[in-house]
Design an enzyme around this catalytic site. Structure first.
Site, PDB file in Angstrom:
ATOM      1  N   ARG A 148       0.872  -1.179   0.000  1.00 29.20           N
ATOM      2  CA  ARG A 148       0.000   0.000   0.000  1.00 29.20           C
ATOM      3  C   ARG A 148       0.902   1.218   0.000  1.00 29.20           C
ATOM      4  NH1 ARG A 148      -2.893   3.945   0.099  1.00 29.20           N
ATOM      5  NH2 ARG A 148      -4.957   4.141   0.991  1.00 29.20           N
ATOM      6  N   ARG A 207      -0.864  -5.490   4.908  1.00 27.95           N
ATOM      7  CA  ARG A 207      -0.103  -5.010   3.752  1.00 27.95           C
ATOM      8  C   ARG A 207       1.106  -4.197   4.219  1.00 27.95           C
ATOM      9  NH1 ARG A 207      -5.024  -1.966   0.771  1.00 27.95           N
ATOM     10  NH2 ARG A 207      -4.972  -1.030   2.840  1.00 27.95           N
ATOM     11  N   GLU A 225     -11.154   5.118  -5.766  1.00 26.31           N
ATOM     12  CA  GLU A 225     -11.582   3.729  -5.856  1.00 26.31           C
ATOM     13  C   GLU A 225     -11.936   3.408  -7.310  1.00 26.31           C
ATOM     14  OE1 GLU A 225     -11.517   1.600  -3.250  1.00 26.31           O
ATOM     15  OE2 GLU A 225     -10.744   3.241  -2.031  1.00 26.31           O
TER      16      GLU A 225
END
Length: 154
Positions: free
Chosen positions: A45, A87, A53
């Site tokens: 990330r 992540r 998005e």
């Protein structure tokens, strides 16, 4: 003096151990990739970045910009943290270019101030992109991804 040297070496070793290289095998969106590192898939990330998005206006464009640049390429990841989903959170570099900064300065993502409030470089890059009307800033009032997610929670 000896304590200072030990402290400095400890810091340097810790810093070095959090950087790695790998091949990008998936670009999920404009701020998340999967890198193959030593045969292991690592989700990364982007630190300080929040891209639209995929279902949001400009989301696919943001994804495409990043995908065209690094899909299948070798990148360097400077890990800063891990998030609640496991992540790696870090800065991603391709051919020496900081892609976190690039996504913000080209208007393909927001500076995620909540998680990088002291990053003046990201703040300046976003203001410049806004002033120049780049990428998502072509829109009069683009919706930040964190607001989009909040409004569209299931």
């Amino acid at each position: 003096m000896k304590k200072l040297i030990v402290l400095l070496l400890t810091f340097l070793l810790a810093t070095l151990s959090f950087a790695f290289t790998g091949k990008v095998i998936k670009v999920a969106d404009g701020d998340t990739i999967t890198v193959l590192k030593d045969g292991e898939k690592v989700r990364v990330r982007f630190y300080g970045v929040d891209a639209p998005e995929k279902k949001q206006e400009y989301g696919i464009k943001s994804l495409d910009v990043l995908k065209k640049m690094i899909d299948g390429k070798i990148v360097e990841v400077k890990q800063k943290d891990k998030d609640q989903y496991g992540r790696v959170v870090g800065e991603v570099f391709y051919e020496g270019k900081n892609l976190n900064l690039y996504m913000i300065e080209t208007g393909n993502a927001w500076w995620y101030k909540q998680y990088s409030k002291d990053n003046l470089e990201f703040a300046t890059a976003q203001e410049k992109a806004k002033l120049e009307g780049l990428g998502l800033w072509k829109e009069k009032n683009p919706t930040p991804p964190w607001e989009f997610r909040r409004k569209n929670k299931k």
